[in-house]
Structures are given as C-alpha cells and as structure tokens.
Design a protein around this motif. Structure first.
Motif, PDB file in Angstrom:
ATOM      1  N   ASP A 430      -3.405 -28.521  -1.386  1.00 22.26           N
ATOM      2  CA  ASP A 430      -3.176 -27.110  -0.672  1.00 22.26           C
ATOM      3  C   ASP A 430      -4.218 -26.673  -0.038  1.00 22.26           C
ATOM      4  O   ASP A 430      -4.159 -25.978   1.291  1.00 22.26           O
ATOM      5  CB  ASP A 430      -3.235 -26.094  -1.814  1.00 22.26           C
ATOM      6  CG  ASP A 430      -1.961 -26.325  -2.836  1.00 22.26           C
ATOM      7  OD1 ASP A 430      -1.017 -26.692  -2.141  1.00 22.26           O
ATOM      8  OD2 ASP A 430      -1.829 -25.672  -3.864  1.00 22.26           O
ATOM      9  N   LYS A 431      -5.426 -27.290  -0.159  1.00 21.29           N
ATOM     10  CA  LYS A 431      -6.531 -26.921   0.753  1.00 21.29           C
ATOM     11  C   LYS A 431      -6.472 -27.772   2.274  1.00 21.29           C
ATOM     12  O   LYS A 431      -6.473 -26.860   3.500  1.00 21.29           O
ATOM     13  CB  LYS A 431      -7.943 -27.496   0.528  1.00 21.29           C
ATOM     14  CG  LYS A 431      -9.082 -26.960   1.189  1.00 21.29           C
ATOM     15  CD  LYS A 431     -10.400 -27.165   0.730  1.00 21.29           C
ATOM     16  CE  LYS A 431     -11.628 -26.947   1.330  1.00 21.29           C
ATOM     17  NZ  LYS A 431     -12.977 -26.847   0.839  1.00 21.29           N
ATOM     18  N   ILE A 432      -5.998 -28.719   2.225  1.00 28.29           N
ATOM     19  CA  ILE A 432      -5.527 -29.628   3.499  1.00 28.29           C
ATOM     20  C   ILE A 432      -4.506 -28.702   4.119  1.00 28.29           C
ATOM     21  O   ILE A 432      -4.444 -28.634   5.305  1.00 28.29           O
ATOM     22  CB  ILE A 432      -5.281 -30.942   3.073  1.00 28.29           C
ATOM     23  CG1 ILE A 432      -6.468 -31.598   2.760  1.00 28.29           C
ATOM     24  CG2 ILE A 432      -4.748 -31.555   4.276  1.00 28.29           C
ATOM     25  CD1 ILE A 432      -6.487 -33.205   2.408  1.00 28.29           C
ATOM     26  N   PHE A 433      -3.383 -28.378   3.337  1.00 22.99           N
ATOM     27  CA  PHE A 433      -2.158 -27.657   3.862  1.00 22.99           C
ATOM     28  C   PHE A 433      -2.535 -26.460   4.544  1.00 22.99           C
ATOM     29  O   PHE A 433      -2.127 -26.479   5.662  1.00 22.99           O
ATOM     30  CB  PHE A 433      -1.178 -27.456   2.765  1.00 22.99           C
ATOM     31  CG  PHE A 433      -0.047 -26.613   3.127  1.00 22.99           C
ATOM     32  CD1 PHE A 433       0.892 -27.573   3.995  1.00 22.99           C
ATOM     33  CD2 PHE A 433      -0.215 -25.419   3.022  1.00 22.99           C
ATOM     34  CE1 PHE A 433       2.177 -26.457   4.312  1.00 22.99           C
ATOM     35  CE2 PHE A 433       1.043 -24.586   3.685  1.00 22.99           C
ATOM     36  CZ  PHE A 433       2.020 -25.286   3.923  1.00 22.99           C
ATOM     37  N   VAL A 434      -3.776 -25.731   3.968  1.00 24.27           N
ATOM     38  CA  VAL A 434      -4.027 -24.331   4.390  1.00 24.27           C
ATOM     39  C   VAL A 434      -4.685 -24.514   5.863  1.00 24.27           C
ATOM     40  O   VAL A 434      -4.452 -24.019   6.974  1.00 24.27           O
ATOM     41  CB  VAL A 434      -4.879 -23.671   3.628  1.00 24.27           C
ATOM     42  CG1 VAL A 434      -5.743 -22.489   4.378  1.00 24.27           C
ATOM     43  CG2 VAL A 434      -3.961 -23.265   2.417  1.00 24.27           C
ATOM     44  N   GLN A 435      -5.391 -25.791   5.797  1.00 20.26           N
ATOM     45  CA  GLN A 435      -6.286 -25.926   7.049  1.00 20.26           C
ATOM     46  C   GLN A 435      -5.406 -26.498   8.375  1.00 20.26           C
ATOM     47  O   GLN A 435      -5.436 -25.856   9.438  1.00 20.26           O
ATOM     48  CB  GLN A 435      -7.302 -27.231   6.760  1.00 20.26           C
ATOM     49  CG  GLN A 435      -8.497 -26.814   5.814  1.00 20.26           C
ATOM     50  CD  GLN A 435      -9.247 -27.935   5.398  1.00 20.26           C
ATOM     51  OE1 GLN A 435      -8.727 -29.218   5.527  1.00 20.26           O
ATOM     52  NE2 GLN A 435     -10.590 -27.792   4.848  1.00 20.26           N
ATOM     53  N   GLN A 436      -4.476 -27.202   8.030  1.00 20.59           N
ATOM     54  CA  GLN A 436      -3.460 -27.768   8.818  1.00 20.59           C
ATOM     55  C   GLN A 436      -2.408 -26.566   9.414  1.00 20.59           C
ATOM     56  O   GLN A 436      -2.276 -26.550  10.498  1.00 20.59           O
ATOM     57  CB  GLN A 436      -2.592 -28.931   8.476  1.00 20.59           C
ATOM     58  CG  GLN A 436      -3.254 -30.063   8.022  1.00 20.59           C
ATOM     59  CD  GLN A 436      -4.279 -30.676   8.973  1.00 20.59           C
ATOM     60  OE1 GLN A 436      -3.685 -30.878  10.124  1.00 20.59           O
ATOM     61  NE2 GLN A 436      -5.475 -31.198   8.779  1.00 20.59           N
ATOM     62  N   LEU A 437      -2.149 -25.707   8.398  1.00 19.94           N
ATOM     63  CA  LEU A 437      -1.157 -24.755   8.873  1.00 19.94           C
ATOM     64  C   LEU A 437      -2.060 -23.746   9.835  1.00 19.94           C
ATOM     65  O   LEU A 437      -1.398 -23.077  10.932  1.00 19.94           O
ATOM     66  CB  LEU A 437      -0.690 -23.885   7.630  1.00 19.94           C
ATOM     67  CG  LEU A 437       0.287 -22.781   8.002  1.00 19.94           C
ATOM     68  CD1 LEU A 437       1.426 -23.642   8.264  1.00 19.94           C
ATOM     69  CD2 LEU A 437       0.577 -21.923   6.717  1.00 19.94           C
TER      70      LEU A 437
END
Length: 455
Positions: A430-437
């Motif tokens: 989820d952390k990577i997802f938030v960063q990419q979003l």
C-alpha cells in the motif's frame, strides 16, 4: 550479522504473517532495516513475537516475492539492495490483476498438500478427456455459496477465460457469422473473432448498459448467433447493467433465439457484485428449458492470473459442441491445474485481505479523481477516467511511461473520448501504491496546466 529488530504488529490488520510482512516492508522503506541486513532467524523472531515459526516463514516468503529480501541457503534472509533488478521495475496500472496478499501462502499450502498425496498425484498425471466429477462438485459448491445456481455437470473447465471465449465462438459460430458485442469492449473478443473469421458488430453503451433499441435493430439486421456482454463490470468503462437491462436483454435473446455469452471475469467488490443473467434465467418460472445464457468466469482477477483456471456454465444443448472445440485446441484441460484451483478455493483464507485492500485503494483513487475534477467511474480493480481537454490521454500515458508507470489509453479499447483506464492491483504494498498514485496525480495536474500549442 543478524539484527535484533522486533516489530510491533498492533498497528497492522489482517493475518499475522501479513502484518509481519507489512511491518518489515515499512521498516525497509523507512531504512530502519538497511540493505544487506540479515533478518532475525525465524525461530528467534517467532519466540520474540509469540507466534509460530510457520507465521514467520510465510512472512519472509511474501517479502521475498515482493522483492524486499533474498534468501541464502544456510545463511538466512537478507534485505535486498536498492541496486537490484527491482529498483527500476515498472509499476503496472495497465494490466488488471488482483493485489498480492496471501496468494503465495494459499497456493504453497495447496501444492504442499498435493505433494504429500502420491496416490492422488498418480491419478492426476493420467489423461482425462472429461473433467473429474469431484472437481466439478467442488466448483459447484463454491458457486452455490456465491449465489450462482447450477449443476456440477454444467461446469466446463478452460485454461483461462480467453480460451473459454474462443471455445464458445468456435463451437457455436462459423466463419462469416456476426457476433454482437459491447462497443469499446475487451480486445480479446476481437482477437478471437478475427482468428475465426467472425464479423463483429458493436452495440452502443449507455450508463445503464446496452442501447436496447439499437440491440434489437442489429439482431434483426444481422441475425447473430451470439451476444457477448460483461454485465457486472464492463471492461473498460466499469458500467454495470441494471436489473431491468438484464431482464430486457434476456427477453430479446429468447425472442430472437440467440445465445448470451456472459463474461463475469472482471472483479467486483462484494458490495458491487450482482447475480448474473445466468441466474435470472435459471430462476425464471417461465423458462422450461433455460438455454440462452453461457456464463464465463475465472480465478484470474480474484486470485492470480498465472493459475489459468477458467470455467464455463453451459446449457446441455451446447455442451458437446463447446467441449469438442476445447478438445480441438488442447485435447484436455490439465487436471493437475484444476486440482490446485480446487484446493485454493476450498481454503478458508482464499480471499485473505484482498477485498479490504481493493476497497481502500479504490477509495484513494476516487478521492484523487475528485481533486482533479475528472469524470470517473470505479468498480473492482479498474477505474475509467475522462481527461479534460486540451490535455489528451496519450500525453498522460506517455509522460507516466517515462516515470516507469504504465496506464491504459482508452484508444486501446477503440474509445476516442479522452479516457484512461487505471488498474489498481499491481503495486507490491500500500505504501508503494500511495507513492505511485501521488505521481499519477501530480503528472495529470502538471500536464493540465501546460499550454499545448502546435508549431
């Protein structure tokens, strides 16, 4: 040297091994655990946390699959250096796939159990021209729990949903026939039709589903044998057909005697999903011989694409033709593959935390779209966003690709109204997802503020 790192798991939710894996991923991202650091021995960490060694083993396996760590035989598990092959990995918002939660452990359990059953393996290694009845029964019971009424013998297994599509078209249609389908639909249906010499006639989509007047006109004009639709979650638009739409489409197919190929592959949250047209026909008191709907689904979007387990629900009238079409392609569907799929869906932890992860990611995306002022529709793993001119979809797709982020242009689905499709399952955590979003949002915002001119 090993580290004395001992995480606190209270702030994480889900199964213990997933909480531990996420805690370790956060520690690595926050540089609490540095590159090449050796993680604590599994038994020592298990004792410190009051969990089983198996819990730690599962957590380390998840971390290794996600690219955070690597294992050395006889030496232990180490944090992977940033210079590894994962550093420049493209984040794939273009391919629809479920997020990785507990699939590794569920599949590992299934394979381990099967490996300990030599007699069962011996049976599965033989040729089987027909599906094993026990496999059909297991899938039948699973579908009944989901509210889909059917008989085990109506289940036909395939190697993924695409083979199911091809088998239905190959079995029920001939070169030169016309297939009706949704406008801007899944490109794989076009691939199959071209290969078989079948003509495609698209039907305009509204926010409720098909344009019913146009549908009837084209049925009369082209006398098709099959109508391909995705009522629960249309790909790519995320439109969901309402109940009156489904009933009206079913009535038209009965009136003009054609077959609905109902594709229910695209994932929906449990709050989004509705009973398929197959179930409407099966439950109709007026339907003495239900035979106008073939239901198609798979485990690809709900578990993983690599398992390649698709299945059809086929009325008796068409079963022989479709089975012959499958046999002409691969002679038989692997019973080993289907056995693993059966063990997977029987596991009480089959879904893990995926429903919660998808819902959370979907909400974050909706909030992003609202901040950007975009017209958007989200369902399951996909989002369909219309960009405001002068910004064009290909500008965003190109700019994000340069940042190693892949998104899908609406043009890929023959839609030229300036849409992009985002699929939210690929990010490792989820952390990577938030960063990419955040990168996607910043890119759209920045490009929207750029004055485009033609020189």
């Amino acid at each position: 040297m090993g580290t004395i790192w001992t995480p606190k798991l209270n702030s994480y939710s889900g199964a213990k091994y997933l909480r531990l894996a996420q805690a370790a991923a956060d520690a690595i991202n926050q540089r609490e655990l540095l590159a090449n650091t050796k993680l604590p021995p599994q038994r020592r960490l298990a004792d410190a946390l009051g969990v089983t060694v198996g819990t730690v083993t599962r957590a380390y396996a998840v971390l290794e699959q996600r690219g955070y760590v690597y294992a050395k035989v006889g030496a232990g598990t180490f944090v992977r250096a940033e210079e590894s092959e994962f550093k420049n990995k493209q984040i794939n918002f273009a391919t629809c796939q479920p997020p990785l939660t507990n699939q590794i452990s569920v599949l590992s359990d299934a394979m381990s159990q099967l490996a300990k059953s030599p007699q069962r393996l011996t049976q599965l290694m033989a040729y089987h021209g027909e599906p094993l009845k026990e496999h059909q029964l297991i899938f039948s019971q699973w579908l009944h729990k989901r509210g889909i009424t059917q008989q085990p013998e109506q289940i036909v297994f395939t190697h993924g949903a695409q083979q199911g599509i091809f088998a239905v078209l190959n079995g029920l249609m001939q070169a030169g026939d016309t297939l009706l389908c949704e406008g801007n639909c899944y490109p794989g249906i076009h691939t199959a039709a071209v290969q078989l010499g079948i003509n495609i006639e698209p039907i305009t989509l509204s926010d409720e589903g098909l344009d019913l007047s146009e549908l009837e006109q084209k049925i009369i004009a082209h006398q098709p044998k099959v109508l391909y639709i995705t009522p629960n979650n249309q790909n790519p638009t995320c439109i969901q057909y309402n109940l009156s739409q489904r009933q009206a489409i079913l009535a038209l197919t009965k009136k003009y005697n054609l077959v609905i190929l109902e594709d229910d592959v695209n994932y929906c949250l449990s709050s989004e999903w509705h009973s398929p047209i197959w179930s409407i026909e099966q439950g109709s008191e007026q339907s003495e011989d239900p035979g106008h709907v073939i239901y198609l689904s798979s485990l690809s979007k709900v578990f993983c694409g690599g398992l390649r387990q698709g299945f059809l629900l086929v009325p008796n009238l068409y079963a022989l033709k479709i089975k012959q079409a499958i046999h002409s392609q691969c002679w038989m569907i692997s019973p080993l593959n289907t056995e693993l799929a059966c063990r997977v869906i029987q596991n009480p932890e089959f879904m893990g935390q995926r429903e919660q992860v998808i819902a959370q990611r979907q909400q974050l995306c909706i909030e992003m779209g609202q901040r950007l002022g975009l017209k958007q529709r989200w369902r399951g793993l996909n989002g369909w966003l219309q960009l405001a001119l002068p910004l064009k979809a290909h500008h965003v797709v190109t700019a994000l690709a340069q940042k190693n982020i892949l998104v899908r242009n609406g043009d890929d689905f023959n839609n030229h109204q300036n849409f992009i499709r985002l699929s939210i399952g690929d990010a490792a955590d989820d952390k990577i997802f938030v960063q990419q979003l955040a990168i996607i949002e910043a890119c759209i915002k920045s490009l929207s503020q750029t004055a485009y001119s033609v020189v």
